[in-house]
Design an enzyme around this catalytic site. Structure first.
Site, short mmCIF file in Angstrom:
data_model
loop_
_atom_site.label_atom_id
_atom_site.label_comp_id
_atom_site.label_asym_id
_atom_site.label_seq_id
_atom_site.Cartn_x
_atom_site.Cartn_y
_atom_site.Cartn_z
N ILE A 29 -5.50 -7.36 13.59
CA ILE A 29 -4.59 -7.38 14.75
C ILE A 29 -5.03 -6.38 15.82
CG2 ILE A 29 -2.18 -7.09 15.50
CD1 ILE A 29 -1.33 -7.67 12.58
N LYS A 69 -14.52 3.00 14.05
CA LYS A 69 -13.31 2.18 14.24
C LYS A 69 -12.90 2.17 15.72
CE LYS A 69 -8.69 1.47 12.31
NZ LYS A 69 -7.71 1.84 11.28
N ALA A 81 0.79 1.78 11.61
CA ALA A 81 1.16 1.02 10.40
C ALA A 81 -0.08 0.72 9.57
CB ALA A 81 1.83 -0.29 10.81
N ASN A 101 0.85 -1.20 0.00
CA ASN A 101 0.00 0.00 0.00
C ASN A 101 0.89 1.25 0.00
OD1 ASN A 101 0.61 0.68 2.83
ND2 ASN A 101 -0.49 -1.22 3.24
N ASP A 110 -5.16 -5.76 4.83
CA ASP A 110 -6.43 -6.33 5.28
C ASP A 110 -6.71 -7.64 4.55
OD1 ASP A 110 -7.09 -3.98 6.80
OD2 ASP A 110 -7.34 -2.99 4.86
#
Ligand SMILES: Cc1cc2nc3c(=O)[nH]c(=O)nc-3n(C[C@H](O)[C@H](O)[C@H](O)COP(=O)(O)O)c2cc1C
Length: 403
Positions: free
Chosen positions: A305, A334, A274, A209, A278
């Site tokens: 994680i 989130k 970081a 990414n 996904d």
């Protein structure tokens, strides 16, 4: 961190790397430090006082017996107004003088008469450094509370290779900032993950990414400056990290998970900056051939994680949300779903892979703070101040401005 009214006495001694003092002064001035240079007689053989005077913007002091230099008590007075004395480079001879309390020139006198911290950055040939006399002096200096920066291992001016090189100036600057900061995060252990991950498709190809790692690295360096015990988990980053930061490399999801889970328990705060994959591609054991017009990759959802850690958490967890739209709403979602203590949100177009970032911070109880667009190195100090507020149970921003 904005450096305001911080005064450094920069002592330059007789090492071949004395020329680097010129660049160090430039970096110190750029960071707003007031710099007063004091040179030994030997240092003047390596670099002209005129150069250091021009760069520091102040007359260079060198002579105790010169009536024109102040009120005649400079050997005592100078350190009274200084925040830190930095000896860079520090010669073996000067270390020996310091260790034995000698005071036979202006610089050694003001070190002996100081009432501010003293930081030395040694620079010498590896045999000089390894010599038992130098090592004995070093131990004495450390015992006396003298702070040490470096030396580095590497190629030396004499052509040899080993320990004794002057520490890189960027790393020395971090230590100078650390020893002149308010040590807001002293005694805190902080784990930070930064950068993107790389997931292999076949032996030659991978998906990744656009995370540069800039924000996470800026946070790690700022936390170091504020006195925290920092560990950086470094993914795929496009920028270098100071060698002073403890760092562990983790290049894919599996490595990130292993390292984060191993280290999280011994840290007070985990900052997850970081960008971890996904989805992970099904790995082909051989190189995929390009004989088809279209190729479909099979991707599998990876374990979340941060969510796993949030649910089982024993410590304070800060997440990051990079969103394309509905920033506040998505970041709040989130924060809640991963049971975080704080979340830093940014729009991808404003921040990803850029030097500056425009961010918001949302606390567990719903406070939303809008931060100004800033260079990530400066922004990191603001974010850490908010994290410290939330960690200490204070209202966010109560003490902002104290850095
Ligand atoms: C070309 C040359 C290079 C030197 N480089 C170093 C050095 O890198 N580190 C060091 O400790 N001494 C070095 N020395 C020796 C010091 O200059 C010498 O010990 C001097 O007395 C140090 O004085 P000071 O500590 O008062 O500045 C060098 C000497 C010469 C001639």
């Amino acid at each position: 961190m904005q450096i305001v009214n911080k005064k450094i006495i920069l002592g330059v001694t007789g090492s071949i790397s004395a020329y680097k003092a010129a660049e160090l002064i430039r970096l110190l001035r750029k960071s707003n430090f007031f710099v007063q240079v004091v040179m030994t007689q030997s240092a003047k053989e390596f670099i002209s006082p005129i150069t250091l005077q021009a760069l520091s913007g102040n007359p260079v002091l060198e002579n105790m017996w010169e009536p024109s230099e102040g009120n005649g008590m400079e050997h005592i007075n100078l350190s009274r107004t200084a925040d830190l004395i930095v000896i860079a480079p520090a010669s073996a001879n000067f270390m020996a003088k310091l260790a034995n309390g000698m005071a036979d020139d202006l610089l050694s006198n003001l070190c002996l008469a100081r009432n501010c911290p003293l930081l030395i950055a040694p620079a010498m040939n590896l045999e000089m450094w390894n010599n038992p006399a130098t090592q004995r002096n070093l131990k004495l200096l450390e015992k006396d509370g003298v702070l040490l920066s470096g030396p580095d291992i590497g190629e030396q001016a004499c052509g040899e290779y080993g320990l004794g090189r002057l520490i890189e100036l960027e790393d020395l600057m971090l230590d100078i900032k650390k020893y002149t900061s308010n040590a807001l995060l002293k005694d805190k252990k902080i784990l930070i993950s930064a950068g993107g991950t790389i997931e292999k498709i076949d032996p030659a190809r991978a998906i990744t990414n656009l995370s540069s790692g800039l924000m996470g690295i800026a946070l790690a360096e700022a936390a170091y400056v504020l006195g925290a015990d920092v560990t950086l988990i470094k993914g795929n980053c496009s920028v270098n990290v100071s060698k002073s930061i403890k760092q562990i490399e983790a290049i894919n999801h599996a490595e990130m998970q292993k390292v984060i889970e191993k280290h999280i328990q011994v840290n007070d705060i985990y900052i997850s900056a970081a960008a971890i994959s996904d989805y992970i591609p099904k790995l082909s054991g051989h190189k995929l051939k390009k004989d088809q017009e279209a190729l479909q990759l099979e991707l599998h959802k990876s374990e979340d994680i941060l969510k796993k850690i949030g649910i089982n958490k024993a410590n304070f967890i800060v997440g990051f949300a990079a969103e394309s739209e509905n920033l506040v709403e998505n970041a709040k979602k989130k924060l809640k779903s991963k049971n975080l203590d704080l979340i830093v949100g940014n729009l991808i177009d404003d921040s990803m892979n850029k030097r500056d970032a425009k961010t918001i911070i949302i606390s567990k109880n719903g406070e939303v703070i809008d931060l100004d667009k800033k260079n990530k190195n400066l922004l990191a100090f603001d974010i850490l101040s908010y994290i410290n507020d939330a960690y200490s149970g204070d209202k966010l921003g109560e003490f902002i401005g104290r850095l």
